[in-house]
Design a protein around this motif. Sequence first.
Motif, PDB file in Angstrom:
ATOM      1  N   THR A  45      42.202  40.317  49.954  1.00  0.00           N
ATOM      2  CA  THR A  45      41.922  41.351  48.956  1.00  0.00           C
ATOM      3  C   THR A  45      40.448  41.712  48.942  1.00  0.00           C
ATOM      4  OG1 THR A  45      43.756  40.567  47.586  1.00  0.00           O
ATOM      5  CG2 THR A  45      42.092  41.938  46.513  1.00  0.00           C
ATOM      6  N   MET A  46      39.580  40.699  49.031  1.00  0.00           N
ATOM      7  CA  MET A  46      38.146  40.982  49.002  1.00  0.00           C
ATOM      8  C   MET A  46      37.584  41.348  50.369  1.00  0.00           C
ATOM      9  SD  MET A  46      36.523  41.298  46.209  1.00  0.00           S
ATOM     10  CE  MET A  46      37.939  42.291  45.712  1.00  0.00           C
ATOM     11  N   LEU A  47      38.238  40.975  51.448  1.00  0.00           N
ATOM     12  CA  LEU A  47      37.819  41.505  52.748  1.00  0.00           C
ATOM     13  C   LEU A  47      38.044  43.022  52.794  1.00  0.00           C
ATOM     14  CD1 LEU A  47      39.047  38.752  55.232  1.00  0.00           C
ATOM     15  CD2 LEU A  47      36.684  39.448  54.809  1.00  0.00           C
ATOM     16  N   ILE A  48      39.040  43.478  52.054  1.00  0.00           N
ATOM     17  CA  ILE A  48      39.200  44.928  51.847  1.00  0.00           C
ATOM     18  C   ILE A  48      38.143  45.399  50.854  1.00  0.00           C
ATOM     19  CG2 ILE A  48      40.726  46.729  50.984  1.00  0.00           C
ATOM     20  CD1 ILE A  48      43.095  45.007  51.913  1.00  0.00           C
ATOM     21  N   GLY A  49      38.209  44.885  49.627  1.00  0.00           N
ATOM     22  CA  GLY A  49      37.183  45.123  48.624  1.00  0.00           C
ATOM     23  C   GLY A  49      36.873  46.590  48.367  1.00  0.00           C
ATOM     24  N   THR A  50      35.680  46.827  47.842  1.00  0.00           N
ATOM     25  CA  THR A  50      35.242  48.197  47.552  1.00  0.00           C
ATOM     26  C   THR A  50      35.137  49.024  48.816  1.00  0.00           C
ATOM     27  OG1 THR A  50      34.044  47.479  45.574  1.00  0.00           O
ATOM     28  CG2 THR A  50      33.390  49.577  46.541  1.00  0.00           C
ATOM     29  N   ALA A  51      34.706  48.402  49.922  1.00  0.00           N
ATOM     30  CA  ALA A  51      34.555  49.142  51.183  1.00  0.00           C
ATOM     31  C   ALA A  51      35.902  49.668  51.678  1.00  0.00           C
ATOM     32  CB  ALA A  51      33.908  48.251  52.233  1.00  0.00           C
ATOM     33  N   ARG A 100      36.094  39.383  60.020  1.00  0.00           N
ATOM     34  CA  ARG A 100      35.815  38.270  59.115  1.00  0.00           C
ATOM     35  C   ARG A 100      34.576  37.500  59.565  1.00  0.00           C
ATOM     36  NH1 ARG A 100      39.662  35.329  56.051  1.00  0.00           N
ATOM     37  NH2 ARG A 100      41.291  36.278  57.334  1.00  0.00           N
ATOM     38  N   ASN A 101      33.592  37.438  58.686  1.00  0.00           N
ATOM     39  CA  ASN A 101      32.434  36.580  58.900  1.00  0.00           C
ATOM     40  C   ASN A 101      32.630  35.282  58.116  1.00  0.00           C
ATOM     41  OD1 ASN A 101      30.577  38.345  60.480  1.00  0.00           O
ATOM     42  ND2 ASN A 101      30.750  39.659  58.681  1.00  0.00           N
ATOM     43  N   GLU A 102      31.814  34.293  58.397  1.00  0.00           N
ATOM     44  CA  GLU A 102      31.902  33.039  57.663  1.00  0.00           C
ATOM     45  C   GLU A 102      31.582  33.298  56.195  1.00  0.00           C
ATOM     46  OE1 GLU A 102      32.783  28.999  57.538  1.00  0.00           O
ATOM     47  OE2 GLU A 102      32.886  30.378  59.245  1.00  0.00           O
TER      48      GLU A 102
END
Length: 440
Positions: free
Chosen positions: A233-239, A407-409
């Motif tokens: 959900t947050m890898l999607i996020g606002t971007a 995905r970054n660390e």
Amino acid sequence: KETFSRRSQKETRSRRCRRSIRTKARLTRAARSPPRAAGPATTAPLTPRRGANVDELRESAEWSNRTGGMRAAAFTTSHARVATEKRLMHNATAAGQPGRAFRALIVHPKEAKEAPPRHQVAEVQSLDDLPAERQLPAGGRTTVRIQFSTLNYKDGMVLQGQPGVAKSFPIVPGIDFVGTVEACEAGKWQPGQQVLLTGNFAGQHIHGAYAELCRVPAEWLVPKPDSLSPEETMLIGTAGFTAMQSIIWLERAGKLKPDSTLLVTGASGGVGSTAVAIAHHLGYKNIVASTGRVEENQELLRKLGATEVIGRLEAGRPLDAERYDAAIDTVGGSTLAAVLSQLKYGGAVACSGVAGGPKLPASVFPFILRGVSLLGVDSVQLPQAERLAVWDRLARDFPRNYFDLVRNEPVDLEALGSLSQRILAGQVTGRVLVDVRPKL
């Protein structure tokens, strides 16, 4: 002088004597009269002894009523009202009560315009203890325990103390989050329910997501899609939300067809890379990705779905060669001016970025000679119905391979200071996931 002094002393003794006589007479009348009924709660309340217990307060009220004072009822009513309000506030913010300290990244105002930013990760006992706590209207406040957030360009500006995003300092940045509800005054959300937030001025006008606890209006929240994990959900996020919003805006304008040539500027950033991936997943075949770091990110952008990767666009002639049917611009400034000059007749660009500057050095020729459209994309104040519709599309149409490619660390709150400098310099590729959960 001696005569004046003696006269003053005599007058003072006389005033004290008269005051004592009046007090005794008032007490005598009160003792002979029967108790009077308590009056309305509009009379000024008595002032109790500091730290008085309940029995002392009751005795004070009875004595006042017996002496004919209607003020006792007013005091009792006022005291009960204040106690009730405090109890409701305590229950509504139980997640931030003393004894349950939580971490928060606080950005303080700069000491001077050119001074370095001032931010710290502090232990906070209660949400009410945060500096310059923004007061939210009572009745709908929701306390959320944050799991994950992200680092966006706006967050970088706030972390560096730059003007134009945060309403004032000190403030806790973070414009998006996913987490678990701990308390909701309005009852709209139940404890334990997973919710998310993007936009709505969190991290700008009120304290945001870079803290283990956050308090926001209930109507700002959206239920987390069941098909997405908190991390996804947050890898999607606002971007990702802004990228999908841009595509929807172009679709509604009728500017995107399967064989359309779509240009995406700032393609290495969060919004740009997500837009490339979503457009490819939706079946658009001709996607041109523009980036200032072609050699570094060409391979990644092609894996996301770009058919061509080009360098950064620079403004040139007011009207250039017609190359693109539609565009998603995440940069603004001279890049947006160049995009407008290269759109085909009747084309459109959805604009959401300001990294290239707020000024638009363009002419009216693309609008009046080619009939192009400039579509503004705002994810902050989007109505709730539209917000839910965008998240519905994301849950249904988001490409799952995107998560592994960008995905970054995950980073913690302490790392955001240095990362904010890099994102403002355009040195961050993909998404930065911020793990806000308590450290074990």
